[in-house]
Design a protein around this motif. Sequence first.
Motif, PDB file in Angstrom:
ATOM      1  N   GLY A   1      41.150  13.899  12.976  1.00 23.38           N
ATOM      2  CA  GLY A   1      39.962  13.085  12.533  1.00 23.38           C
ATOM      3  C   GLY A   1      39.442  12.212  13.986  1.00 23.38           C
ATOM      4  O   GLY A   1      38.630  11.641  13.955  1.00 23.38           O
ATOM      5  N   GLN A   2      40.149  12.576  15.065  1.00 22.57           N
ATOM      6  CA  GLN A   2      39.758  11.798  16.153  1.00 22.57           C
ATOM      7  C   GLN A   2      38.417  12.396  16.789  1.00 22.57           C
ATOM      8  O   GLN A   2      38.234  13.623  16.578  1.00 22.57           O
ATOM      9  CB  GLN A   2      41.099  11.888  17.219  1.00 22.57           C
ATOM     10  N   GLN A   3      37.792  11.651  17.667  1.00 22.86           N
ATOM     11  CA  GLN A   3      36.539  12.127  18.597  1.00 22.86           C
ATOM     12  C   GLN A   3      37.097  13.325  19.223  1.00 22.86           C
ATOM     13  O   GLN A   3      37.859  13.386  20.031  1.00 22.86           O
ATOM     14  CB  GLN A   3      36.088  11.017  19.515  1.00 22.86           C
ATOM     15  N   ALA A   4      36.281  14.386  18.858  1.00 27.56           N
ATOM     16  CA  ALA A   4      36.401  15.693  19.752  1.00 27.56           C
ATOM     17  C   ALA A   4      35.835  15.746  20.888  1.00 27.56           C
ATOM     18  O   ALA A   4      34.462  15.100  20.869  1.00 27.56           O
ATOM     19  CB  ALA A   4      36.099  16.940  18.808  1.00 27.56           C
ATOM     20  N   ALA A   5      36.015  16.445  21.975  1.00 27.32           N
ATOM     21  CA  ALA A   5      35.330  16.495  23.301  1.00 27.32           C
ATOM     22  C   ALA A   5      34.322  17.755  22.917  1.00 27.32           C
ATOM     23  O   ALA A   5      34.537  18.802  22.296  1.00 27.32           O
ATOM     24  CB  ALA A   5      36.393  17.004  24.237  1.00 27.32           C
TER      25      ALA A   5
ATOM     26  N   HIS B   1      47.949  14.937  27.342  1.00 23.69           N
ATOM     27  CA  HIS B   1      47.130  14.171  26.465  1.00 23.69           C
ATOM     28  C   HIS B   1      45.723  14.063  27.076  1.00 23.69           C
ATOM     29  O   HIS B   1      45.453  14.043  28.291  1.00 23.69           O
ATOM     30  CB  HIS B   1      47.570  12.745  26.717  1.00 23.69           C
ATOM     31  N   LEU B   2      44.825  14.473  26.237  1.00 27.32           N
ATOM     32  CA  LEU B   2      43.217  14.296  26.674  1.00 27.32           C
ATOM     33  C   LEU B   2      42.807  13.235  26.030  1.00 27.32           C
ATOM     34  O   LEU B   2      42.876  12.640  24.997  1.00 27.32           O
ATOM     35  CB  LEU B   2      42.799  15.659  25.835  1.00 27.32           C
ATOM     36  N   ASN B   3      42.103  12.432  27.040  1.00 25.08           N
ATOM     37  CA  ASN B   3      41.459  11.214  26.876  1.00 25.08           C
ATOM     38  C   ASN B   3      39.908  11.167  27.195  1.00 25.08           C
ATOM     39  O   ASN B   3      39.572  12.137  28.183  1.00 25.08           O
ATOM     40  CB  ASN B   3      41.993  10.078  27.572  1.00 25.08           C
ATOM     41  N   HIS B   4      39.078  10.516  26.561  1.00 30.73           N
ATOM     42  CA  HIS B   4      37.539  10.472  26.909  1.00 30.73           C
ATOM     43  C   HIS B   4      37.330   9.427  28.258  1.00 30.73           C
ATOM     44  O   HIS B   4      36.337   9.619  28.569  1.00 30.73           O
ATOM     45  CB  HIS B   4      36.689  10.342  25.751  1.00 30.73           C
ATOM     46  N   GLU B   5      38.308   8.548  28.049  1.00 28.36           N
ATOM     47  CA  GLU B   5      38.044   7.429  29.030  1.00 28.36           C
ATOM     48  C   GLU B   5      39.071   7.504  30.321  1.00 28.36           C
ATOM     49  O   GLU B   5      40.187   7.793  29.876  1.00 28.36           O
ATOM     50  CB  GLU B   5      38.095   6.116  28.417  1.00 28.36           C
ATOM     51  N   ALA B   6      38.522   7.155  31.418  1.00 31.73           N
ATOM     52  CA  ALA B   6      39.455   7.125  32.602  1.00 31.73           C
ATOM     53  C   ALA B   6      40.683   5.969  32.505  1.00 31.73           C
ATOM     54  O   ALA B   6      40.178   4.930  31.994  1.00 31.73           O
ATOM     55  CB  ALA B   6      38.784   6.948  34.047  1.00 31.73           C
ATOM     56  N   PRO B   7      41.976   6.142  32.823  1.00 31.18           N
ATOM     57  CA  PRO B   7      42.856   4.953  32.684  1.00 31.18           C
ATOM     58  C   PRO B   7      42.422   3.911  33.540  1.00 31.18           C
ATOM     59  O   PRO B   7      41.926   4.273  34.549  1.00 31.18           O
ATOM     60  CB  PRO B   7      44.183   5.663  33.007  1.00 31.18           C
ATOM     61  N   THR B   8      42.535   2.486  33.105  1.00 35.68           N
ATOM     62  CA  THR B   8      42.079   1.455  33.692  1.00 35.68           C
ATOM     63  C   THR B   8      43.270   0.965  34.563  1.00 35.68           C
ATOM     64  O   THR B   8      43.010   0.395  35.271  1.00 35.68           O
ATOM     65  CB  THR B   8      41.658   0.473  32.909  1.00 35.68           C
TER      66      THR B   8
ATOM     67  N   PHE C   1      37.960  25.864  17.950  1.00 35.34           N
ATOM     68  CA  PHE C   1      38.609  25.269  16.557  1.00 35.34           C
ATOM     69  C   PHE C   1      39.494  26.380  16.076  1.00 35.34           C
ATOM     70  O   PHE C   1      39.102  27.355  15.585  1.00 35.34           O
ATOM     71  CB  PHE C   1      37.571  24.658  15.806  1.00 35.34           C
ATOM     72  N   THR C   2      40.893  26.155  15.732  1.00 40.18           N
ATOM     73  CA  THR C   2      41.848  27.026  15.176  1.00 40.18           C
ATOM     74  C   THR C   2      42.245  26.668  13.701  1.00 40.18           C
ATOM     75  O   THR C   2      43.079  27.032  13.375  1.00 40.18           O
ATOM     76  CB  THR C   2      42.931  27.354  16.148  1.00 40.18           C
ATOM     77  N   GLY C   3      41.799  25.588  13.142  1.00 41.27           N
ATOM     78  CA  GLY C   3      42.141  24.968  12.178  1.00 41.27           C
ATOM     79  C   GLY C   3      43.161  23.716  12.205  1.00 41.27           C
ATOM     80  O   GLY C   3      42.529  22.758  12.014  1.00 41.27           O
ATOM     81  N   THR C   4      44.449  23.802  12.572  1.00 41.28           N
ATOM     82  CA  THR C   4      45.325  22.824  12.871  1.00 41.28           C
ATOM     83  C   THR C   4      44.993  22.010  14.054  1.00 41.28           C
ATOM     84  O   THR C   4      45.286  20.976  14.298  1.00 41.28           O
ATOM     85  CB  THR C   4      46.514  23.064  12.675  1.00 41.28           C
ATOM     86  N   THR C   5      44.369  22.946  14.838  1.00 41.30           N
ATOM     87  CA  THR C   5      44.125  22.120  16.138  1.00 41.30           C
ATOM     88  C   THR C   5      42.838  22.764  17.091  1.00 41.30           C
ATOM     89  O   THR C   5      42.344  23.499  16.540  1.00 41.30           O
ATOM     90  CB  THR C   5      45.428  22.796  17.358  1.00 41.30           C
ATOM     91  N   THR C   6      42.363  21.938  17.927  1.00 39.34           N
ATOM     92  CA  THR C   6      41.221  22.479  18.558  1.00 39.34           C
ATOM     93  C   THR C   6      41.815  22.461  20.089  1.00 39.34           C
ATOM     94  O   THR C   6      42.323  21.622  20.666  1.00 39.34           O
ATOM     95  CB  THR C   6      40.276  21.290  18.662  1.00 39.34           C
ATOM     96  N   GLU C   7      41.491  23.831  20.598  1.00 44.66           N
ATOM     97  CA  GLU C   7      41.780  24.243  21.884  1.00 44.66           C
ATOM     98  C   GLU C   7      40.688  23.963  22.969  1.00 44.66           C
ATOM     99  O   GLU C   7      39.547  24.323  22.743  1.00 44.66           O
ATOM    100  CB  GLU C   7      42.340  25.583  22.109  1.00 44.66           C
ATOM    101  N   TYR C   8      41.028  23.414  24.023  1.00 45.58           N
ATOM    102  CA  TYR C   8      40.171  23.003  25.266  1.00 45.58           C
ATOM    103  C   TYR C   8      40.610  23.834  26.578  1.00 45.58           C
ATOM    104  O   TYR C   8      41.657  23.935  26.712  1.00 45.58           O
ATOM    105  CB  TYR C   8      40.195  21.565  25.058  1.00 45.58           C
ATOM    106  N   LEU C   9      39.654  24.137  27.113  1.00 46.09           N
ATOM    107  CA  LEU C   9      39.612  24.754  28.439  1.00 46.09           C
ATOM    108  C   LEU C   9      38.696  23.668  29.333  1.00 46.09           C
ATOM    109  O   LEU C   9      37.844  23.462  29.185  1.00 46.09           O
ATOM    110  CB  LEU C   9      39.283  25.956  28.702  1.00 46.09           C
ATOM    111  N   ILE C  10      39.688  23.267  30.464  1.00 48.72           N
ATOM    112  CA  ILE C  10      38.957  22.261  31.270  1.00 48.72           C
ATOM    113  C   ILE C  10      39.077  22.648  32.871  1.00 48.72           C
ATOM    114  O   ILE C  10      39.968  23.051  33.018  1.00 48.72           O
ATOM    115  CB  ILE C  10      39.565  20.595  31.288  1.00 48.72           C
TER     116      ILE C  10
END
Length: 386
Positions: A351-355, A302-309, A326-335
Amino acid sequence: MNTNTAEPSIKQVELPRSEGADLHLKGITKRFAEFIAVKDLDLTVPSGTFFALLGPSGCGKSTTLRMIAGLEAPSEGEISIGGKDVTALPSHQREVNTVFQSYALFPHMTVLENVAFGLKRKKDKQAMEKARAGLDMVELAHLANRRPEQLSGGQQQRVALARALVNRPQVLLLDEPLGALDMKLRRQMQMELKSIQTEVGLTFIHVTHDQEEAMTMADVVAVMNEGRIEQMGAPRDLYELPKTAFVANFLGKSNLMRGTVTGERDGLLEVAASGHKILVAVDRAVQHEGEIVVGVRPEKLHLNHEAPTEATGYNELSGEVIDVSFTGTTTEYLIDVAGIGRIGTFAQNRGQQAAEVGNTVYLSWDSAHSFGLAGDELVNAGVDKT
């Protein structure tokens, strides 16, 4: 009858079920001069199973298939089909048929004559009748009088399959049979081959390097590497719980992290990985002490923009986004995670906020999705470097 230009689907006709046979390979080794293609292979395929031999080029899967077919002789070991030792039998005396990627149809014969060829060699008095029934099974009866060059690749593949099936072999061998087809037709034929296998009840041995093809069609998959079987089981079991780094990387993608077991509590191993604590279930790890390799599939993160409280009970890492695809159905991230390195994940595009590159993000996953491998595993084993 379907006369559209699109490939027709297999007809749901009543077919007599054949009695497939158990296949046993015991201590099979194949040497070519100084090169060992297959090493001390033991394998049992129960009757009526759709079995896939999966692996990269040069792993020994096609050599194994050729030995089952009688096209190559093993240097050591025994092969039996239906309880009969066939190790020394030539190919024409074995109850097997092979469908090759090239189809190997006779260009000077009609489609019907191609399907009837093997039956005529056996002097079967019902050769033409059975051949027509075989074409009807793959819904190509309307093309019986055409020549192979007048057919599409998918239609030729169906003819080759019908020709093999009408002989009612105990074992049908499929050597990369869909490799020459385009992506759309290949996926269609995957479903239809499985449907036919279920209907006729034969033992299918399917050789492929295509992971999706094996996972989609087979009841049991054996992943081969350097002449040996690394792991064998149901497709879901191999994907969810790989036992080696090669299997973890070859079947899809995996994030693999080195760490040291520091303790155990409540059925979970506590692993220290470059300053991070990672949990993995004891029964999902092949090694329970010392240095191990912990893995997790990208889609489990799970990718989140905020640290868990507060503590979530999940494994947690944070890092900087260094690549977004961006691959269409998904967006792939390398962290990039400090001390661990690059971790891959992806998110469904809902439709969620993308990183973005440069963002700090927080990754979490349930320890039930971790798996543990032996500490001496090479974390890049099985990675496609092309």
